[in-house]
Design an enzyme around this catalytic site. Structure first.
Site, short mmCIF file in Angstrom:
data_model
loop_
_atom_site.label_atom_id
_atom_site.label_comp_id
_atom_site.label_asym_id
_atom_site.label_seq_id
_atom_site.Cartn_x
_atom_site.Cartn_y
_atom_site.Cartn_z
N CYS A 3 49.91 20.49 -20.87
CA CYS A 3 50.90 19.41 -20.96
C CYS A 3 50.57 18.55 -22.18
CB CYS A 3 50.84 18.58 -19.68
SG CYS A 3 51.80 17.06 -19.78
N CYS A 14 48.80 13.79 -13.58
CA CYS A 14 48.35 15.10 -13.08
C CYS A 14 46.88 15.27 -13.43
CB CYS A 14 49.18 16.21 -13.72
SG CYS A 14 50.89 16.20 -13.22
N GLU A 261 62.75 8.92 13.69
CA GLU A 261 62.52 8.57 12.29
C GLU A 261 62.95 7.12 12.07
OE1 GLU A 261 61.59 9.81 9.13
OE2 GLU A 261 62.47 7.95 8.41
N CYS A 333 50.12 15.01 4.57
CA CYS A 333 49.94 15.05 3.12
C CYS A 333 48.64 14.33 2.74
CB CYS A 333 51.14 14.42 2.41
SG CYS A 333 51.38 12.70 2.86
C1 LIG Z 1 55.98 12.58 5.21
S1 LIG Z 1 57.61 12.06 5.61
C2 LIG Z 1 58.10 13.43 6.60
C3 LIG Z 1 59.57 13.59 6.81
C4 LIG Z 1 60.02 14.93 7.38
N1 LIG Z 1 59.22 15.43 8.46
C5 LIG Z 1 60.20 15.97 6.30
O1 LIG Z 1 59.66 17.07 6.41
O2 LIG Z 1 60.88 15.67 5.31
C6 LIG Z 1 57.32 10.76 6.73
C7 LIG Z 1 58.56 10.14 7.33
O3 LIG Z 1 58.16 9.15 8.25
C8 LIG Z 1 59.09 8.10 8.24
N2 LIG Z 1 58.43 6.94 8.86
C9 LIG Z 1 57.62 6.02 8.29
N3 LIG Z 1 57.17 5.17 9.21
C10 LIG Z 1 57.69 5.54 10.40
C11 LIG Z 1 57.58 5.05 11.73
N4 LIG Z 1 56.83 4.00 11.99
N5 LIG Z 1 58.23 5.69 12.71
C12 LIG Z 1 59.01 6.77 12.43
N6 LIG Z 1 59.16 7.27 11.19
C13 LIG Z 1 58.50 6.68 10.18
C14 LIG Z 1 59.46 7.98 6.77
O4 LIG Z 1 60.70 7.34 6.61
C15 LIG Z 1 59.49 9.45 6.35
O5 LIG Z 1 60.77 10.00 6.47
#
Ligand SMILES: C[S@@+](CC[C@H](N)C(=O)[O-])C[C@H]1O[C@@H](n2cnc3c(N)ncnc32)[C@H](O)[C@@H]1O
Length: 379
Positions: A3, A14, A261, A333
């Site tokens: 890069c 990165c 969610e 993650c």
């Molecule tokens: C890592 S993402 C995963 C989303 C989904 N499983 C996907 O594969 O795209 C985490 C999600 O948790 C939601 N989130 C954050 N805090 C939360 C809470 N207290 N209760 C429920 N959802 C929450 C976020 O808005 C986000 O969409």
């Protein structure tokens, strides 16, 4: 991967840039195995590699410079704009669009926001590409002042970039390091980007989370479904379900799936995808995952959790520990928070896990683990 921005020290995001990809993947596997070393019964499935470049389906570009010569990229330590429009980890469709977007900024006279002086209007361009090559563009503005001009020149933009399906404005009036605000104004007829992922078609609305790497998201959802199908539970919760990737993959006859969610926009997306697919037994609700679990009258047979980087935390972990739920699929993650959460759930033991490389060239990765409660289920 090589890069030129990294080599010139213009961008160091990165941190693994230049390192052989096989070494990156092996190091991630090792890192994760080390964090979960206290679980001797855990069997590792082979790590899932990604494309090394062009894998990011979303670009978050800070807009700086001037109306006549806007810069799309990041800010350096002094708050000056650094052009990153050729960033090699972003999808080619996004890179192809950047020069047209810069021309649009000039044409619609959108003054880039200047952080030190707190003047200007356009803060970020957020651009997402679907696997079909369609685009969703969001312009993050300080105020509604430029919206009339954006509307006026929208037809030009749609002609110059015919793959743009959704355009919206997000209002972020505050002077702080927050990417976006609460108010979103959709300017196109379509409000969702169609995202075929794995074996589902998801409909992404502007303010919803979506996994960064579409190919790896497909592998992730399929892995989740494989484990769910092995267990064949009658009831499943998908906590932190986002736009419903896991829930849509695990729905099936004689199975009740509930997705929870916090984002209402994401729930609206998930419901649209469910309705289009004609899936039954699938319910989505907006709310806090922990509050939902704690208030439930009875636990499901299987729980999927896919929380933000902070993990599920002690309260939900303690509930899962004592709930009697026999199996949990934990997609994370951040393996550090996963390891911490596991310590709060000693009865739910990780038996299988897999690293999926969602973020090549960086130290980040996704890991999905199947947790099982030993012993036979009681009748
Ligand atoms: C890592 S993402 C995963 C989303 C989904 N499983 C996907 O594969 O795209 C985490 C999600 O948790 C939601 N989130 C954050 N805090 C939360 C809470 N207290 N209760 C429920 N959802 C929450 C976020 O808005 C986000 O969409």
């Amino acid at each position: 991967m090589q890069c030129s921005y990294f080599d010139a020290a213009a961008c160091r995001s990165c941190t693994l840039m230049g390192q052989a990809y096989t070494d990156q993947l092996a190091a991630k596997q090792q890192h994760c195995a080390h964090l979960l070393a206290g679980h001797p019964e855990l069997r590792w499935l082979p790590a899932v590699p990604s494309r090394e470049s062009g894998y990011r389906n979303k670009a978050k570009m800070v807009v700086s410079g001037t109306v006549a010569q806007p810069t799309l990229g990041i800010l350096d330590a002094e708050g000056r704009g650094v052009d990153l429009s050729g960033c090699g980890i972003t999808a080619q469709e996004l890179r192809d669009a950047f020069p047209v977007l810069a021309a649009f900024v000039t044409r619609a006279m959108l003054t880039p926001y200047d952080v030190p002086s707190r003047r200007g209007e356009l803060k970020y361009l957020l651009l997402t590409a679907s696997p079909d090559g369609e685009l969703m563009l969001r312009l993050v503005l300080r105020s509604t002042e430029p919206v009339v001009r954006i509307r006026k020149h929208l037809a030009w933009l749609l002609q110059a970039l015919p793959r743009v399906a959704v355009v919206s404005v997000n209002l972020q009036p505050q002077h702080k390091a927050v990417l976006e605000g609460e108010e979103e104004i959709v300017l196109t007829e379509r409000a969702t980007l169609r995202m075929p992922v794995g074996d589902a078609v998801l409909h992404l609305r502007p303010q919803s989370f979506f996994q960064t790497n579409t190919d790896i998201a497909s592998a992730l959802y399929r892995q989740g479904r494989e484990w769910v199908d092995e267990v064949a539970p009658a009831s499943v919760w998908d906590l932190y379900c986002g736009v419903g990737g896991f829930a849509l993959h695990t729905a099936g006859p004689d199975r009740e799936v509930t997705g929870i969610e916090i984002s209402r926009e994401a729930i609206a997306s998930a419901e649209a995808s469910r309705d289009e697919a004609g899936l039954e037994g699938l319910t989505f609700r907006a709310g806090d995952a922990t509050a939902f679990a704690l208030a439930a009258s009875e636990p499901p047979e299987l729980v999927i959790v896919n929380p933000p980087r902070r993990g599920i935390g002690p309260e939900l972990a303690a509930w899962l520990e004592t709930s009697g739920v026999r199996r949990v699929i934990y997609s994370s993650c951040n393996a550090r928070s996963l390891a911490k959460d596991l310590a709060w759930m000693p009865s739910l033991r990780p038996t299988r896990a897999r690293v999926l490389d969602m973020f090549p060239q960086t130290t980040h990765y996704e890991v999905i683990a199947l947790l099982e409660r030993p012993g036979r289920p009681t009748a």
